[in-house]
Write a protein that holds these residues in place. Structure first.
Motif, PDB file in Angstrom:
ATOM      1  N   TYR A  39      -4.479   4.805   4.423  1.00 58.61           N
ATOM      2  CA  TYR A  39      -5.722   4.257   4.975  1.00 58.61           C
ATOM      3  C   TYR A  39      -5.845   2.764   4.681  1.00 58.61           C
ATOM      4  O   TYR A  39      -6.220   1.968   5.546  1.00 58.61           O
ATOM      5  N   LEU A  90      -3.222   9.595   0.960  1.00 57.05           N
ATOM      6  CA  LEU A  90      -3.999   9.235   2.148  1.00 57.05           C
ATOM      7  C   LEU A  90      -4.713   7.904   1.947  1.00 57.05           C
ATOM      8  O   LEU A  90      -4.893   7.135   2.897  1.00 57.05           O
ATOM      9  N   SER A  91      -5.109   7.634   0.703  1.00 62.94           N
ATOM     10  CA  SER A  91      -5.800   6.372   0.420  1.00 62.94           C
ATOM     11  C   SER A  91      -4.868   5.187   0.664  1.00 62.94           C
ATOM     12  O   SER A  91      -5.283   4.142   1.170  1.00 62.94           O
ATOM     13  N   TYR A 122       0.792  -1.228   0.000  1.00 73.15           N
ATOM     14  CA  TYR A 122       0.000   0.000   0.000  1.00 73.15           C
ATOM     15  C   TYR A 122       0.833   1.291   0.000  1.00 73.15           C
ATOM     16  O   TYR A 122       0.410   2.306  -0.562  1.00 73.15           O
ATOM     17  N   ALA A 164      -3.633   0.743   6.921  1.00 74.27           N
ATOM     18  CA  ALA A 164      -3.735   1.213   8.304  1.00 74.27           C
ATOM     19  C   ALA A 164      -3.409   0.135   9.336  1.00 74.27           C
ATOM     20  O   ALA A 164      -2.696   0.399  10.315  1.00 74.27           O
TER      21      ALA A 164
END
Length: 293
Positions: free
Chosen positions: A214, A210-211, A32, A217
């Motif tokens: 997230y 940010l995606s 990610y 996370a």
């Protein structure tokens, strides 16, 4: 004294378990975000997670009269030195995990247990025959684990191997400094330094979204709160009562926990040659800690 040693050993074992499982979180996190982003965020989380504990402990010490003012000069020097070693080790390891498995990374990182007594030579610490036997076993084991048919070491494994040198340096630095600085504040300080360096790397070579943060996370939170906030702090506390080489042998068990976690959670497997190589590496790590007369 004996109770302190037992407590230190237990804390180091818990640290090794948390770090072993962290290899899975670090491997998944690379799906990610980039290596610098992962480390920047998780070490920042680890540092901030310690602030409430630092505030509470300081308040209690002020009440019972045991509070001591922090030597800022020593604190900044120690944090920068330890944080720099932490940054180099974690960055190379995280980068290597893009190209290798959690199990491989765990065992190769464990090579630092062999490097610690060798580096001790620079501090005029004697290195006996068992250490050199351990080095030979560990090197042969790593060859079987990482070298392919073309007699080339896998790129990811090479990066993790280089990171092991910095992990060894980090263990030595912690042992030299942790008894002179408040351990919790020292832990937080080195996390901040590592996070700052990582954020510089982010802005230089990576694109943060940010995606992406997230989506990753869960592994980032585990890496930040457990691997950094809890485990590294336990290491600093434990190494106040444990010698570097002794601490290194217990911490090296993270390689076993990493292999088990990779198998259970990611379905990673090893060839017969790879398993034999892991066995030799583990033997090398253990043998290197035997005290020679």
């Amino acid at each position: 004294m004996q109770s302190k040693n037992i407590k230190a050993d237990v804390l180091l074992l818990i640290t090794a378990m948390i770090w072993g499982a962290a290899f899975v979180a670090q491997r998944v996190g690379m799906d990610y975000v980039g290596p610098f982003t992962f480390n920047a965020v998780r070490f920042a989380l680890g540092a901030f997670a310690l602030l409430p504990l630092i505030y509470r402990l300081d308040s209690e010490k002020k009440k019972d009269g045991t509070y001591k003012k922090l030597d800022m000069n020593q604190f900044f020097k120690g944090s920068i030195i330890a944080g720099s070693a932490l940054f180099l080790g974690s960055t190379l390891q995280q980068w290597g995990l893009v190209y290798t498995t959690a199990g491989n990374a765990g065992f190769i990182t464990g090579m630092y247990v062999v490097f610690v007594p060798i580096m001790g030579l620079f501090f005029k610490q004697k290195t006996g025959l068992p250490t050199w036997v351990g080095v030979v076993l560990a090197v042969v084991g790593m060859y079987l684990l990482s070298v392919n048919e073309g007699f080339n070491i896998a790129f990811g494994d090479l990066l993790v191997l280089i990171s092991a040198f910095f992990w060894a340096g980090h263990v030595i630095v912690i042992s030299l400094i942790s008894s002179r600085i408040d351990p919790i504040k020292f832990a937080s300080g080195q996390f901040v330094v590592c996070s700052i360096f990582s954020f510089i790397g982010v802005f230089m070579v990576e694109e943060v979204t940010l995606s992406g943060i997230y989506a990753g996370a869960i592994p980032i939170l585990y890496g930040g709160l457990m691997s950094v906030g809890v485990a590294y702090t336990l290491q600093v506390i434990a190494q106040q009562d444990a010698k570097p080489a002794h601490a290194a042998i217990i911490l090296s068990l993270e390689s076993v926990f990493a292999a088990v976690a990779g198998w259970l959670l990611l379905g990673e497997t090893l060839t017969i040659q790879g398993l034999f190589g892991c066995g030799l590496m583990l033997c090398g790590m253990l043998v290197s800690q035997i005290k020679s007369k």
